[in-house]
Design a protein around this motif. Structure first.
Motif, short mmCIF file in Angstrom:
data_model
loop_
_atom_site.label_atom_id
_atom_site.label_comp_id
_atom_site.label_asym_id
_atom_site.label_seq_id
_atom_site.Cartn_x
_atom_site.Cartn_y
_atom_site.Cartn_z
N SER A 1 -5.99 -18.72 -0.81
CA SER A 1 -7.10 -17.81 -1.11
C SER A 1 -6.71 -16.68 -2.04
O SER A 1 -7.47 -15.74 -2.26
N CYS A 2 -5.54 -16.81 -2.62
CA CYS A 2 -5.11 -15.79 -3.57
C CYS A 2 -5.82 -16.02 -4.90
O CYS A 2 -6.06 -17.15 -5.29
N ILE A 3 -6.14 -14.94 -5.59
CA ILE A 3 -6.62 -15.09 -6.97
C ILE A 3 -5.49 -14.60 -7.85
O ILE A 3 -5.24 -13.40 -7.97
N ASP B 1 -9.75 -6.87 -12.93
CA ASP B 1 -10.72 -6.65 -11.86
C ASP B 1 -10.97 -7.87 -10.99
O ASP B 1 -11.69 -7.82 -10.01
N VAL B 2 -10.37 -8.98 -11.37
CA VAL B 2 -10.62 -10.19 -10.59
C VAL B 2 -9.45 -10.54 -9.68
O VAL B 2 -9.63 -10.86 -8.50
N CYS B 3 -8.28 -10.45 -10.25
CA CYS B 3 -7.12 -10.98 -9.52
C CYS B 3 -6.60 -10.03 -8.47
O CYS B 3 -6.77 -8.82 -8.57
N ASP B 4 -5.94 -10.62 -7.49
CA ASP B 4 -5.21 -9.75 -6.58
C ASP B 4 -3.71 -9.85 -6.76
O ASP B 4 -2.97 -8.99 -6.35
N ASP C 1 1.50 -7.59 -6.56
CA ASP C 1 0.14 -7.34 -6.17
C ASP C 1 -0.45 -6.36 -7.16
O ASP C 1 0.18 -5.35 -7.50
N GLN D 1 -2.83 -4.22 -7.02
CA GLN D 1 -3.10 -2.85 -6.53
C GLN D 1 -1.81 -2.07 -6.44
O GLN D 1 -1.75 -0.89 -6.79
N ASP D 2 -0.78 -2.76 -5.97
CA ASP D 2 0.50 -2.08 -5.87
C ASP D 2 0.98 -1.64 -7.23
O ASP D 2 1.59 -0.59 -7.39
N LYS E 1 -0.70 -0.68 -9.68
CA LYS E 1 -1.36 0.54 -10.15
C LYS E 1 -0.70 1.79 -9.58
O LYS E 1 -0.67 2.84 -10.22
N THR E 2 -0.22 1.66 -8.35
CA THR E 2 0.34 2.85 -7.74
C THR E 2 1.83 2.98 -7.89
O THR E 2 2.43 3.96 -7.48
N ARG F 1 3.68 9.79 -5.11
CA ARG F 1 3.08 10.81 -5.99
C ARG F 1 3.17 12.21 -5.42
O ARG F 1 3.65 13.14 -6.05
N PRO G 1 -2.67 9.28 -14.20
CA PRO G 1 -2.57 7.85 -13.86
C PRO G 1 -2.26 7.01 -15.12
O PRO G 1 -2.49 7.48 -16.22
#
Lengths: 299, 839, 130
Positions: free
Chosen positions: A27-29, A192-195, A210, A212-213, A215-216, A257, A276
Motif C-alpha cells: 500500500s505504499c505509494i 503530493d502523491v507519494c509517501d 519517507d 514527510q521525513d 521535509k523535516t 529545529r 523551511p
C-alpha cells in the motif's frame, strides 16, 4: 511487498542496474526519481517480470515475478511509451484486458471513462497524447491490480486529471492495499502523491526516504553577527551546507529545529531566521551530503 | 496444459489477426473457387454448343492432385503462412510492444503456443472451407467424378505444409528483431542445408558425370525426402510421394524440432533484441555468414566448373556485394558494414573446408575400385531427377521398371560385365557421346553391404547379356513378370483404348476387364509372359489397356497391348469400342461434311494439315504436313485447297478400316475467319498408292514445284515406257540397275544387278515390266526432290537389237522402307541379288 | 473540520496529529468520540491515506486514541487530560524560560506578573487558544 535484492541487469556490455536493493511495502505509494537513462524503466520492467535479472532476485509477496503468471496477473504497468492494439479503441482494449487480467472490471472501466470524459468507442488515432495517457491509466486501474506502476505517466497530465488519478490511487490503496510506483523526472510531480521517495542513479538506489521525513530533516538557518565569524563558530551543529557573505551566513542544518534555534539564540545573533526548504532543495542537499553532484542527476 | 495454452489468450489472438485472416480466407476461397466454376461453365458451354458435354473429364485420384487443380489454394496458403507469423509476432520487433506482451500474466510458452494456434486456426479453417466449397462445386459437374475421401487426405497434406513453412518463420522471428533479418533468416533456415548439398552434388556431377550421389549416404543428397520438393512433385507430377513414410517421418522431425526451438527461443528471448537484426553481435556475424554462404559456394562452384576467370570474378564480386549489403541493410550502419570486413576470413575458411571436402571426394571417387572382387551384387535402377521437373510427369516408371528397380544378382558374369563397363566409364568419359554405347543406371553393392549408384556405358551385347542374366534370376524374373492388382491402380486411371482413342466408360467395367486380362495373362507360359512384357508378342491387337497407380509409394504406369490370344478380354472390349469408334467415326464424318461446305473462294482463312497416309505398296506411313494461307492475287492457293478437299473426300476410309486401324489419319485444322468458324477434325484416309500420297503431300505443302521437275519426271516416265514399248517384240534387252541405297538410317549399300530379256521369254519381260512399274510408282514427290530427299536408281538401258543405249537416273523416294526395297530386289533379281555393303 | 497545508514546512501527518490534539483538548472530540476513518479523512483532505494512517498510528502510540478493528478509532478517556498535561508541561517550561530571560535583562517580578494579569484581563471574552 516488493523485495529486490542485489539486482544487476546488463544490456550487452552496458550495466544498467548494479546491485540494486529495494524494499517496497504494501500500500505504499513509492516515487522513483532519476534522470533519463538512470534505469527507472529497466527497474520497473524487472519487477513486472518483463526482464529477467542477470543477478539477484525479485520477490513479490515472497514469490518470484519472472515467468510467474500468478504474480503477474496482479501487476499493471503503464509504460511511458504506450502501446495499444492497432486500429483499436478503448472498448477493444478493455475486451483484451478483460481476457488477460481476471480482475478486470467493466463496471469500474465504465465509471472511469465517464469520470474522465473519454469516448471508449473512438479510435486511439483521434486521441491526443494526454488522452492516451489517461486511457492507459483507466485500463490499468480498471484491472484492479495489486501493483500499479506508472512510468512518467503523471508528467504532462493536466492538474484536473492528475487529481482524478490521484484520488483513484488513494481509493485503491484504501480498498486493496494497492502498492503504487510512480517514476518521474521531477520531484514536484511526486511530492503530493507519494509517501516514499527514492532516487535512482547510476544503476542503484542511492537515496530512499519517507517524504514527510525528508521535509523535516533539513532546514535553512540565516544568521548574522556583528563580529566576524566563520563556520567554526558552530561546532556542535550538524550542518550539510555552509555559505557566508560578509556578516550573513546561510547554513543548511540537520536536526531538531527548536533545539537548534534555542542554541543559536544563546549566541546572540543580530539576525536569526529559520526557513523551511522546498522538497527539491532538501533533496539537493541530501544528495550533496551523500557526495553526488545534483546537476548530473536531475533535469 | 495450463502452462501451454490459454483459451482467452487464443481468442484474443484470433481477433488480433482478424483483418489478415479475413483477407486470406476471402482471397484463397474466391480464387480457388474459380477453377470449378470455370469447369462448370465450360461444361455448360459444351452442352450448349454440342448437345453433350464433349469432354468427359474423369479424374483419377492421382490426376486430381497432380493436375494442379488445387494449386491456387496451396500456393496462396503457403504464401500467407509467413505473413500471418510476421503479423502476429510483429511486436517482437519493437521494444515497447515486445515489453507489453511480455508483461501480460502468461508464461511465454503459453503466449507463443496460443498465438500460433490462432494463426493455424485461420489457415486451416480457410483450407477446409475452400476444399469443401470446391468439392461441392465439382459435384455439380456431371463430367467430374472423384472420391470425396480425397478431401481429408488433401487437407492433411496442406495443413502439414503450412506447419512446415510456419516452423521456419517462427524460429527466424524469435531469433531476430527486424522484419528484414527475420525474412532472410527464415529463408536461410529453410534451404541452407539443401543449397550446400546442391552445390556439392553439382560439382561432383560436373566432374564425375557417372556418379549418382543420391543412392548412398542415407539419401541426404537426394531431395526426395525434402518436403518442399516432395510437395511440389506430389501436387504437380506424381502423387505417390505422399505415400512415402520416410518423407513424413523426416519432415515431422523437422517441423517438431523447429517449432520446439522456436518456442524455446521465444522463452529465453531478451527484450533488447527488438529492432535489432540479431540478439547479439556474434549471432549477427553468424547470420551474415549464413546469408552469404550460398553466394560464396556458387563462386566455388564456378571455380570448379568454369575455366574463364572473369566469370569467377563476377561471382566473387557478387558474393562480396551480398556480404556487405546484408550488413548494411540489416543494421543500417555504414560503420558496422566496414567493421565486418575481417570476418570475411571466416567465410573463406568455410569455403576452404567445403572445397577440401570436394577435393577429398574427388580423390575417393578417382580411386574407387572397379574390380570384380569389390562388387558383391549388381542390378539396374532408375535414376529420377532430383529437382522437380516436368519430365517426371510423363516419365512415370512402368510397372516392370518399378518392380525390378534395385533388384540385384550376384552372378560372376554379371559382376564382370559391370566391372568392365565401370572401368570403361571411369577411364574415358568421352565415349558418352559415341553411338556404340548406351548408358544405364547400375546399382552396385559392395561386399561391405554399402550400395552405390553409377551410370555406366555398355555395349549393346553387354547390355543384352546383363538383362538376360537378370531375367534368369528367379527373384528378378518374378518381379518382372508381376502384374498389378486392380487395387493398386488409382481410381479411374484404368482405361482401355483402341487406336489411341480412349474410352470413358465406367470404372467398374474397366476393372472387370482388367481382371479378365490378368486371368488370361496368368495362363501364359513363362516364355510368353516374358515376351509379352517385352512387347514382343507377335499377335498384338490394337486394343490397349493403360493405367496409373501406386505400388509401395512409387508411382507406376502400364500400357499393355492386348494380344489376340486373350479372347475373353477382347470379347469384353469389343462392344465398348464399336460404340465408341462408331461415335468417333460419325463425328469425324459430320465435321468433315461441314468443312466441305465452307467457301474458300472468298474470305480470310488458313488451313493446317498434319498427319500421315498409309500406302498399299509401301510398308511405312508417309507423313504429311502443310499450312495454307490464301495469297490474294494467286489462284493457286484456292486450287490447292480444292485439290486437298477433293482428295480427302475421295479417299475417306470406311468404318471398318477405321476400326481396324487400317487407315491413315489426317488432322485438318481450319480457321475460317470470315464465317467465324474454327474446327480441328481427324479424318481417316484409306490406303493409297505411294504416288498419290506423294502428290497429296506435295499439294499440302503448297509449293509450286518447278515446272522443270515435273517435266523431268514426266520425261523419265516417258522414256521408260518407250524403252519397253520398243523392246517388247523381238528385241534383246539388258537393263543394268545401279544404285547407292541409303535409307538414311541404315548402312548404305551399292546395288548392281541386271535384267535380261532375250526377246521371246515372256516371264523375263514381265519381270522387267514389274521392275519398271515399281520404280515408276516410287518416283519421288517433287517437294522431296526439291529438298534433295531422294536417291537415284541409275538404269543403263541396252537394246542390242536396235542398238539403243540409254542411261536414266530415276529419283525414288528416300524414305521408302528398306524392306520394301529389299523385297523389290528379291522379287526382281532373285534371292541372291548383288549387294555390296560399304566397308 | 481540520485543515492542512500540504506545502507547509510541517509534515502533513504532524499537522493532522496537531489538529486532532487540538480538537480533543478543546472538547470538539470528547473522550470516546469516533474519529473520521482513514478513508474519510483521506478523501476529505485529498491526501495520501498512508499519511493519515501514519498520523493515526502515532496518535495511538501516544495513547490518545485507540482503534477497534472493523469499527474505527476512538478518543481515549484520558486523552484530553493527557494533552492538557503535555501542554502544561511544555508551556510552563516556556514561561519559566521567558521569565528567566526577562529577569536576566532586568525586568522585575512585579512587572512580569502585571503583564500576565493584563493578558487575562484583556482577553476575556476572546478565545484562549490561538
Amino acid at each position: 511487498m516488493i523485495e529486490a535484492v542485489g539486482i544487476t541487469k546488463y544490456f550487452e556490455n552496458f550495466k544498467a542496474l548494479n546491485n540494486l536493493n529495494c524494499k517496497i511495502p504494501d500500500s505504499c505509494i513509492y516515487g522513483l526519481v532519476g534522470s533519463n537513462g538512470a534505469g527507472k524503466s529497466t527497474f520497473l520492467r524487472l519487477i513486472s517480470g518483463v526482464y529477467k535479472p542477470d543477478e539477484g532476485t525479485i520477490l513479490m509477496d515472497g514469490q518470484p515475478v519472472y515467468e510467474n503468471p500468478d504474480v503477474k496477473k496482479n501487476i499493471l504497468y503503464v509504460t511511458d511509451d504506450l502501446y495499444f492494439l492497432p486500429q483499436s479503441n478503448m472498448k477493444r482494449m478493455a475486451d483484451f484486458y478483460h481476457a488477460i487480467y481476471e480482475n478486470f472490471s467493466y463496471e469500474k472501466f465504465n465509471e472511469l471513462t465517464e469520470t474522465f470524459k473519454l469516448d471508449p468507442g473512438k479510435n486511439f488515432n483521434t486521441f491526443s497524447k494526454g488522452m492516451r495517457r489517461q486511457a492507459a491509466t483507466i485500463l490499468a486501474l480498471a484491472a484492479k491490480p495489486r501493483y500499479l506502476f506508472f512510468d512518467e505517466t503523471f508528467d504532462g497530465l493536466d492538474p484536473v486529471m492528475r487529481n482524478l488519478v490521484k484520488r483513484c490511487i488513494y481509493s485503491d490503496v484504501l480498498d486493496r492495499k494497492t502498492t503504487t510506483i510512480i517514476t518521474s523526472h521531477s520531484l514536484r510531480e511526486l511530492e503530493d502523491v507519494c509517501d516514499q521517495l527514492a532516487m535512482l542513479h547510476k544503476g542503484g538506489i542511492v537515496f530512499e526516504s519517507d517524504i514527510q521525513d525528508l521535509k523535516t530533516s533539513l532546514f535553512k538557518v540565516q544568521i548574522a553577527f556583528g563580529d566576524p565569524f566563520d563556520q567554526n563558530k558552530f561546532p556542535d551543529i550538524e550542518m550539510v551546507n555552509y555559505s557566508q557573505k560578509g556578516s550573513v551566513a546561510n547554513i543548511i542544518v540537520r536536526g531538531d529545529r527548536d533545539a537548534i534555534k534555542a542554541k543559536l539564540r544563546l549566541m546572540n545573533p543580530l539576525v536569526l531566521d529559520i526557513l523551511p526548504l522546498t522538497l527539491e532543495e532538501v533533496f539537493i542537499y541530501e544528495m550533496e551530503a551523500l557526495g553526488y553532484a545534483f546537476k548530473d542527476m536531475i533535469d | 496444459m495450463k502452462n501451454i495454452f490459454n483459451v482467452k489468450l487464443y481468442l484474443q489472438a484470433l481477433k488480433k489477426i482478424k483483418l489478415l485472416g479475413i483477407a486470406c480466407s476471402a482471397i484463397t476461397v474466391v480464387i480457388s473457387m474459380l477453377i470449378p466454376i470455370f469447369d462448370l461453365l465450360k461444361e455448360l458451354e459444351d452442352k450448349r454448343r454440342l448437345g453433350t458435354a464433349q469432354f468427359h473429364k474423369l479424374y483419377d485420384q492421382a490426376n486430381i492432385i497432380s493436375d494442379g487443380i488445387f494449386s491456387p489454394m496451396l500456393i496462396l496458403l503457403i504464401i500467407f503462412t509467413p505473413f500471418f507469423f510476421f503479423s502476429m509476432f510483429s511486436y517482437l520487433n519493437k521494444r515497447n510492444e515486445s515489453d507489453f506482451y511480455h508483461a501480460i500474466p502468461f508464461k511465454r510458452t503459453t503466449v507463443v503456443v496460443s498465438f500460433s494456434a490462432a494463426i493455424y486456426t485461420w489457415l486451416w479453417g480457410t483450407a477446409l472451407v475452400s476444399l469443401l466449397i470446391n468439392t461441392l462445386l465439382w459435384s455439380l459437374c456431371e463430367s467430374f467424378s472423384f472420391s470425396f475421401l480425397l478431401v481429408p487426405k488433401l487437407l492433411g497434406i496442406v495443413c502439414f505444409a503450412t506447419l512446415y513453412f510456419g516452423a521456419f518463420t517462427l524460429l527466424a522471428i524469435t531469433l531476430t528483431g527486424t522484419p528484414v533479418s527475420s525474412s532472410t533468416l527464415a529463408l536461410i533456415l529453410f534451404c541452407l542445408f539443401r543449397v550446400v548439398t546442391f552445390f556439392f552434388t553439382s560439382i561432383i556431377d560436373n566432374h564425375f558425370s557417372y556418379i549418382d550421389l543420391t543412392k548412398s549416404y542415407l539419401s541426404i543428397f537426394s531431395t526426395k525426402y525434402w518436403f518442399p520438393v516432395a510437395f511440389l512433385r506430389g501436387f504437380f507430377s506424381d502423387m505417390s510421394v505422399f505415400s512415402n513414410a520416410a518423407l513424413w517421418i523426416w519432415s515431422s522431425i523437422v517441423v517438431i524440432g523447429f517449432f520446439a526451438l522456436g518456442i524455446h527461443f521465444y522463452r529465453t528471448r531478451k527484450s533488447e533484441t527488438a529492432s535489432k537484426s540479431a540478439p547479439s553481435k556474434r549471432l549477427q556475424h553468424l547470420y551474415r555468414l549464413a546469408f552469404t554462404l550460398p553466394f560464396a559456394l556458387l563462386t566455388v562452384f564456378m571455380a570448379f566448373v568454369e575455366n574463364d576467370f572473369s566469370v569467377i570474378l563476377i561471382f566473387l564480386v557478387l558474393t562480396l556485394l551480398a556480404y556487405y549489403l546484408y550488413e548494411l541493410i540489416t543494421t543500417k550502419s555504414i560503420k558496422s558494414m566496414l567493421k565486418c570486413t575481417p570476418y570475411l576470413l571466416v567465410l573463406a575458411a568455410v569455403c576452404a573446408v567445403f572445397s577440401g571436402a570436394v577435393f577429398g571426394s574427388f580423390a575417393v571417387f578417382s580411386n574407387e575400385s572397379t574390380a570384380v572382387e569389390d562388387i558383391k551384387e549388381v542390378g539396374f535402377y532408375e535414376k529420377r531427377s532430383e529437382l522437380f521437373s516436368f519430365e517426371d510427369r510423363y516419365y512415370t516408371l512402368s510397372y516392370e521398371e518399378m518392380t525390378t528397380n534395385d533388384l540385384t544378382i550376384s552372378s560372376e558374369e554379371a559382376r564382370k560385365i559391370v566391372s568392365d563397363a565401370w572401368l570403361r566409364t571411369k577411364e574415358d568419359s568421352h565415349i558418352f557421346y559415341s553411338e556404340l554405347y548406351q548408358t544405364r543406371d547400375v546399382l552396385i553393392v559392395r561386399p561391405s553391404g554399402r550400395s552405390i549408384g553409377r551410370r555406366l556405358l555398355f555395349t549393346t551385347d553387354e547390355f543384352n547379356r546383363l538383362e538376360d542374366l537378370l531375367l534368369s534370376s528367379p527373384e528378378y524374373n518374378n518381379a518382372f513378370l508381376e502384374i498389378p492388382s486392380e487395387k493398386e491402380f488409382y481410381d479411374g486411371s484404368l482405361r482401355c483404348c483402341v487406336n489411341d482413342a480412349q474410352n470413358y466408360t465406367d470404372f467398374e467395367i474397366n476393372k472387370k476387364i482388367w481382371n479378365l486380362f490378368v486371368a488370361e495373362y496368368n495362363e501364359l507360359s513363362e516364355q510368353d509372359k516374358i515376351l509379352f512384357k517385352q512387347n514382343a508378342l507377335p499377335d498384338a491387337t490394337h486394343y490397349r489397356i493403360t493405367g496409373r497407380g501406386d505400388h509401395h509409394s512409387t508411382a507406376f504406369r502400364i500400357d499393355y497391348t492386348v494380344p489376340a490370344s486373350f479372347v475373353k478380354t477382347i470379347e469384353a472390349l469389343q462392344p465398348l469400342y464399336e460404340y465408341e469408334l462408331d461415335d468417333q467415326y460419325t463425328m469425324m464424318k459430320d465435321e468433315f461434311e461441314r468443312c466441305k461446305q465452307l467457301d474458300f473462294k472468298e474470305g480470310d482463312y488458313s488451313i493446317s494439315i498434319d498427319g500421315y497416309l498409309l500406302c498399299n505398296n509401301v510398308s511405312g506411313p508417309v507423313s504429311v504436313n502443310g499450312f495454307i494461307e490464301p495469297v490474294s492475287e494467286d489462284e493457286s492457293t484456292r486450287l490447292a485447297v480444292e485439290k486437298i478437299i477433293a482428295f480427302l473426300k475421295d479417299h475417306l476410309a470406311t468404318r471398318k478400316e477405321f476400326q481396324n486401324n487400317d487407315c491413315g489419319m489426317i488432322t485438318l485444322q481450319i480457321n475460317h475467319f470470315s464465317s467465324d468458324y474454327y474446327t480441328a477434325v481427324n479424318i481417316p484416309i484409306a490406303k493409297v498408292p505411294y504416288t498419290d500420297a506423294a502428290l497429296f503431300k506435295e499439294t499440302c505443302s503448297n509449293i509450286s514445284y518447278e515446272k522443270d521437275t515435273e517435266a523431268m519426271i514426266f520425261d523419265i516416265r516417258q522414256r521408260m515406257k518407250d524403252f519397253l514399248a520398243k523392246g517388247k517384240e523381238n528385241c534383246e534387252l539388258n537393263v543394268h540397275f545401279k544404285t547407292y541405297y541409303d535409307n538414311n538410317d541404315e548402312d548404305p549399300i551399292w546395288f548392281d544387278n541386271a535384267l535380261h530379256y532375250d526377246g521371246a521369254n515372256q516371264s523375263e519381260f514381265e519381270t522387267l515390266e514389274n521392275a519398271f512399274d515399281w520404280l515408276d510408282s516410287h518416283i519421288v514427290a517433287a517437294y522431296d526432290y526439291m529438298h534433295g530427299d531422294y536417291q537415284t536408281v541409275t538404269l543403263v538401258l541396252y537394246n542390242y537389237t536396235l542398238e539403243i543405249e540409254e542411261i536414266l537416273e530415276i529419283p525414288i523416294g528416300a524414305k521408302i522402307p528398306r524392306e520394301d526395297f529389299d523385297d523389290f530386289a528379291k522379287r526382281t533379281f532373285g534371292e541372291d541379288y548383288n549387294i555390296q555393303k560399304e566397308e | 473540520m481540520i485543515s492542512i497545508d500540504i506545502y507547509s514546512r510541517t509534515p502533513v501527518y504532524q499537522q493532522i496529529i496537531d489538529e486532532m490534539k487540538k480538537e480533543i483538548v478543546l472538547g470538539i472530540l470528547p473522550p470516546g468520540a469516533q474519529l473520521s476513518s482513514v478513508r474519510e479523512l483521506s478523501i476529505e483532505l485529498d491526501i495520501n491515506p498512508n499519511t493519515v494512517q501514519k498520523a493515526y498510528i502515532e496518535l495511538e502510540r501516544q495513547g490518545l486514541i485507540h482503534s477497534v478493528p472493523g469499527k474505527g478509532s476512538f478518543v481515549t478517556e484520558d486523552a484530553g487530560a493527557q494533552i492538557r498535561r503535555l501542554i502544561a508541561q511544555e508551556e510552563s517550561e516556556r514561561i519559566r524560560a521567558a521569565a528567566g530571560h526577562l529577569a536576566s535583562v532586568g525586568f522585575s517580578e512585579e512587572i512580569i506578573l502585571e503583564w500576565i494579569h493584563d493578558i487575562f484581563r484583556n482577553s476575556k471574552g476572546e478565545n484562549y487558544h490561538d
